[in-house]
Design an enzyme around this catalytic site. Structure first.
Site, PDB file in Angstrom:
ATOM      1  N   ASP A 188     102.306 -17.852  48.475  1.00 39.46           N
ATOM      2  CA  ASP A 188     101.227 -18.830  48.288  1.00 39.46           C
ATOM      3  C   ASP A 188     101.858 -20.100  47.737  1.00 39.46           C
ATOM      4  O   ASP A 188     102.859 -20.028  47.024  1.00 39.46           O
ATOM      5  CB  ASP A 188     100.172 -18.286  47.301  1.00 39.46           C
ATOM      6  CG  ASP A 188      98.871 -19.071  47.354  1.00 39.46           C
ATOM      7  OD1 ASP A 188      98.898 -20.302  47.153  1.00 39.46           O
ATOM      8  OD2 ASP A 188      97.814 -18.453  47.585  1.00 39.46           O
ATOM      9  N   SER A 242      91.274 -14.185  58.586  1.00 43.47           N
ATOM     10  CA  SER A 242      91.107 -15.487  57.934  1.00 43.47           C
ATOM     11  C   SER A 242      90.621 -16.542  58.935  1.00 43.47           C
ATOM     12  O   SER A 242      89.417 -16.809  59.012  1.00 43.47           O
ATOM     13  CB  SER A 242      92.419 -15.901  57.277  1.00 43.47           C
ATOM     14  OG  SER A 242      92.170 -16.908  56.337  1.00 43.47           O
ATOM     15  N   ARG A 243      91.532 -17.123  59.692  1.00 48.24           N
ATOM     16  CA  ARG A 243      91.135 -18.077  60.735  1.00 48.24           C
ATOM     17  C   ARG A 243      92.069 -17.914  61.932  1.00 48.24           C
ATOM     18  O   ARG A 243      93.283 -17.745  61.758  1.00 48.24           O
ATOM     19  CB  ARG A 243      91.217 -19.525  60.237  1.00 48.24           C
ATOM     20  CG  ARG A 243      90.060 -19.948  59.339  1.00 48.24           C
ATOM     21  CD  ARG A 243      88.729 -20.056  60.076  1.00 48.24           C
ATOM     22  NE  ARG A 243      87.650 -20.470  59.183  1.00 48.24           N
ATOM     23  CZ  ARG A 243      86.866 -19.655  58.481  1.00 48.24           C
ATOM     24  NH1 ARG A 243      87.036 -18.343  58.569  1.00 48.24           N
ATOM     25  NH2 ARG A 243      85.908 -20.138  57.711  1.00 48.24           N
ATOM     26  N   ASP A 267      90.199 -10.377  63.445  1.00 45.80           N
ATOM     27  CA  ASP A 267      88.749 -10.596  63.318  1.00 45.80           C
ATOM     28  C   ASP A 267      88.415 -12.027  63.726  1.00 45.80           C
ATOM     29  O   ASP A 267      87.240 -12.390  63.782  1.00 45.80           O
ATOM     30  CB  ASP A 267      88.298 -10.328  61.873  1.00 45.80           C
ATOM     31  CG  ASP A 267      86.786 -10.372  61.735  1.00 45.80           C
ATOM     32  OD1 ASP A 267      86.100  -9.729  62.554  1.00 45.80           O
ATOM     33  OD2 ASP A 267      86.291 -11.067  60.829  1.00 45.80           O
ATOM     34  N   GLU A 272      87.908 -18.878  69.513  1.00 47.40           N
ATOM     35  CA  GLU A 272      86.790 -17.927  69.452  1.00 47.40           C
ATOM     36  C   GLU A 272      85.424 -18.561  69.697  1.00 47.40           C
ATOM     37  O   GLU A 272      84.467 -17.853  70.012  1.00 47.40           O
ATOM     38  CB  GLU A 272      86.769 -17.218  68.097  1.00 47.40           C
ATOM     39  CG  GLU A 272      86.375 -18.123  66.926  1.00 47.40           C
ATOM     40  CD  GLU A 272      86.391 -17.405  65.582  1.00 47.40           C
ATOM     41  OE1 GLU A 272      87.322 -16.628  65.324  1.00 47.40           O
ATOM     42  OE2 GLU A 272      85.463 -17.652  64.782  1.00 47.40           O
ATOM     43  N   HIS A 304      84.649 -11.819  64.306  1.00 43.49           N
ATOM     44  CA  HIS A 304      84.447 -12.597  63.075  1.00 43.49           C
ATOM     45  C   HIS A 304      83.327 -11.990  62.222  1.00 43.49           C
ATOM     46  O   HIS A 304      82.356 -12.655  61.872  1.00 43.49           O
ATOM     47  CB  HIS A 304      84.138 -14.057  63.419  1.00 43.49           C
ATOM     48  CG  HIS A 304      84.530 -15.012  62.335  1.00 43.49           C
ATOM     49  ND1 HIS A 304      85.163 -16.194  62.571  1.00 43.49           N
ATOM     50  CD2 HIS A 304      84.380 -14.954  60.969  1.00 43.49           C
ATOM     51  CE1 HIS A 304      85.385 -16.832  61.436  1.00 43.49           C
ATOM     52  NE2 HIS A 304      84.913 -16.091  60.441  1.00 43.49           N
TER      53      HIS A 304
HETATM   54  P1  NAD Z   1      90.794 -19.272  48.475  1.00 47.78           P
HETATM   55  O1  NAD Z   1      90.681 -20.744  48.534  1.00 47.78           O
HETATM   56  O2  NAD Z   1      90.295 -18.560  47.258  1.00 47.78           O
HETATM   57  O3  NAD Z   1      92.320 -18.826  48.691  1.00 47.78           O
HETATM   58  C1  NAD Z   1      93.150 -19.394  49.659  1.00 47.78           C
HETATM   59  C2  NAD Z   1      94.576 -19.281  49.154  1.00 47.78           C
HETATM   60  O4  NAD Z   1      95.452 -19.774  50.176  1.00 47.78           O
HETATM   61  C3  NAD Z   1      94.837 -20.124  47.896  1.00 47.78           C
HETATM   62  O5  NAD Z   1      95.464 -19.339  46.907  1.00 47.78           O
HETATM   63  C4  NAD Z   1      95.738 -21.237  48.396  1.00 47.78           C
HETATM   64  O6  NAD Z   1      96.661 -21.697  47.417  1.00 47.78           O
HETATM   65  C5  NAD Z   1      96.458 -20.536  49.543  1.00 47.78           C
HETATM   66  N1  NAD Z   1      97.061 -21.483  50.469  1.00 47.78           N
HETATM   67  C6  NAD Z   1      96.608 -22.699  50.858  1.00 47.78           C
HETATM   68  N2  NAD Z   1      97.481 -23.283  51.690  1.00 47.78           N
HETATM   69  C7  NAD Z   1      98.515 -22.428  51.808  1.00 47.78           C
HETATM   70  C8  NAD Z   1      99.748 -22.474  52.517  1.00 47.78           C
HETATM   71  N3  NAD Z   1     100.082 -23.543  53.260  1.00 47.78           N
HETATM   72  N4  NAD Z   1     100.575 -21.408  52.430  1.00 47.78           N
HETATM   73  C9  NAD Z   1     100.258 -20.342  51.665  1.00 47.78           C
HETATM   74  N5  NAD Z   1      99.107 -20.241  50.967  1.00 47.78           N
HETATM   75  C10 NAD Z   1      98.258 -21.279  51.038  1.00 47.78           C
HETATM   76  O7  NAD Z   1      90.065 -18.732  49.772  1.00 47.78           O
HETATM   77  P2  NAD Z   1      89.474 -17.266  50.036  1.00 47.78           P
HETATM   78  O8  NAD Z   1      88.060 -17.222  49.592  1.00 47.78           O
HETATM   79  O9  NAD Z   1      90.420 -16.240  49.536  1.00 47.78           O
HETATM   80  O10 NAD Z   1      89.431 -17.275  51.642  1.00 47.78           O
HETATM   81  C11 NAD Z   1      90.625 -17.329  52.388  1.00 47.78           C
HETATM   82  C12 NAD Z   1      90.278 -17.643  53.831  1.00 47.78           C
HETATM   83  O11 NAD Z   1      89.585 -16.539  54.396  1.00 47.78           O
HETATM   84  C13 NAD Z   1      89.291 -18.809  54.010  1.00 47.78           C
HETATM   85  O12 NAD Z   1      89.961 -20.051  54.006  1.00 47.78           O
HETATM   86  C14 NAD Z   1      88.672 -18.522  55.337  1.00 47.78           C
HETATM   87  O13 NAD Z   1      89.439 -19.179  56.333  1.00 47.78           O
HETATM   88  C15 NAD Z   1      88.838 -17.008  55.502  1.00 47.78           C
HETATM   89  N6  NAD Z   1      87.560 -16.288  55.556  1.00 47.78           N
HETATM   90  C16 NAD Z   1      87.299 -15.504  56.638  1.00 47.78           C
HETATM   91  C17 NAD Z   1      86.092 -14.791  56.713  1.00 47.78           C
HETATM   92  C18 NAD Z   1      85.743 -13.869  57.878  1.00 47.78           C
HETATM   93  O14 NAD Z   1      84.573 -13.466  58.004  1.00 47.78           O
HETATM   94  N7  NAD Z   1      86.670 -13.495  58.730  1.00 47.78           N
HETATM   95  C19 NAD Z   1      85.164 -14.913  55.664  1.00 47.78           C
HETATM   96  C20 NAD Z   1      85.482 -15.721  54.568  1.00 47.78           C
HETATM   97  C21 NAD Z   1      86.683 -16.403  54.510  1.00 47.78           C
END
Ligand code: NAD
Length: 339
Positions: A188, A242-243, A267, A272, A304
């Protein structure tokens, strides 16, 4: 196109259009908005350049992950009086925040509705791939109880690499380390005390399972590509809840064909938006890259759904309505995102 009967209030302060509405969204969003005195207009359509006309003259649009709020959409809506965007999700990669800033449009999101929902789903993806539950389920339904090809491995003692140790990533770490006895290493940009961090090449090299939990940004776009795949352990399991844009799908397919990658659970998928959140079972899928993914026995694709728990939906609805109330009443909104 309109999901339910049009219910417009006379009060212009309540002109809120909710895009990409599913029945499960309306079930929780409607009472949450009503509780705070709002009466939004629900639409099934996604918001995009093609549908932007539907949002004309609304002060507020409420959108989800695959609504496309690019600069054209933003500038058009700004000209029609749009003031606020309510994201009912955490990620904001689908909104041109620079354009919002230029036109003075405020954007609020739901930063944490249930990290457990997504984390538990990601762990479910690991268990499914490892023990081939997706194959075993289909076999048993067809009366085939042959175990050939269903061998997995003990997660205990193996190494999981977590990319992104935010709210969701940390939940995954807790489950994998405390629940399964895995060694967890992390990458991270902003380390959190109490976890073991390594640089990305070391994580790629040492991990038996890699799970992505960072947001999609210009820096993380295609963080999984031909070069990073090459650095992974042969047979690695890759999880993306995640994305989609975090993975270069063509490179992923090459990695699967060469057997560098042992299994993948997705997912999310980089393209998508034309496929997910609807029943496309009677359509011919036009995306050949996506179709190729569906042919691998060691690939699991879901649409998703990691966020989809009752608790998450309730939290999304309450936080979205609260964001709306704060923005429309000129109060401080803690969930604003900006460029
Ligand atoms: P968050 O903001 O709490 O955590 C994201 C982490 O990623 C942070 O610790 C940040 O420092 C780190 N980060 C940012 N840029 C980075 C990089 N270049 N390299 C390494 N780490 C990096 O977010 P979260 O709530 O844990 O959610 C994470 C992701 O999950 C969201 O951004 C979203 O895209 C995805 N998500 C997906 C679903 C789904 O239904 N599939 C649902 C919710 C969230």
């Amino acid at each position: 196109m309109y999901l339910f009967t049009r219910q417009l209030s006379n009060n212009p302060r309540t002109r809120i259009a909710v895009f990409s509405t599913k029945r499960y969204d309306k079930h929780t969003l409607e009472p949450a908005f009503k509780k705070l005195g709002f009466n939004p207009f629900f639409l099934e359509s996604a918001l995009s350049e093609e549908t932007v006309i539907l949002a004309e003259n609304y002060q507020v649009v409420c959108v989800f992950v695959n609504d496309d709020l690019n600069s054209t959409v933003i500038s058009y809506l700004a000209g029609k009086g749009l003031k606020h965007i309510l994201l009912r999700c955490a990620g904001y990669n689908n909104v041109d925040l620079a354009a919002c800033k230029e036109f003075g449009i405020k954007v609020a999101r739901v930063p944490a509705y249930s990290p457990h929902a997504v984390a538990e789903f990601a762990v479910g993806q690991i268990l499914m791939l490892n023990r081939k539950l997706h194959l075993a389920y289909a076999r048993a339904r067809a009366g085939n109880f042959n175990l050939e090809g269903l061998t997995g491995f003990d997660l205990s003692g193996k190494t999981a690499g977590i990319i992104g140790t935010g709210k969701i990533g940390r939940c995954v770490i807790e489950i994998l380390s405390k629940g399964f006895g895995m060694n967890v290493i992390c990458y991270d940009l902003y380390p959190t005390e109490g976890y073991t961090y390594v640089d990305l090449p070391e994580l790629l090299k040492k991990s038996d399972v890699i799970s992505l939990h960072c947001p999609l940004s210009p820096e993380t776009k295609y963080i999984i590509n031909a070069n990073t795949i090459e650095q992974m352990k042969t047979g690695v399991m890759l999880i993306n809840s995640s994305r989609g844009g975090l993975i270069d799908t063509k490179a992923l397919i090459s990695g699967l064909k060469s057997r560098k990658i042992g299994s993948v659970a997705l997912d999310v998928y980089e393209d998508e938006s034309d496929l997910f959140f609807k029943d496309s079972s009677s359509n011919i899928i036009q995306d050949d890259v996506f179709s190729r993914l569906l042919t691998f026995p060691n690939v699991s694709v879901t649409g998703h759904q990691a966020f989809l728990t009752r608790e998450a939906l309730d939290n999304i609805a309450e936080a979205t309505a609260a964001n709306c109330s704060a923005l429309l009443n000129g109060k401080e909104c803690p969930n604003l995102v900006s460029a």
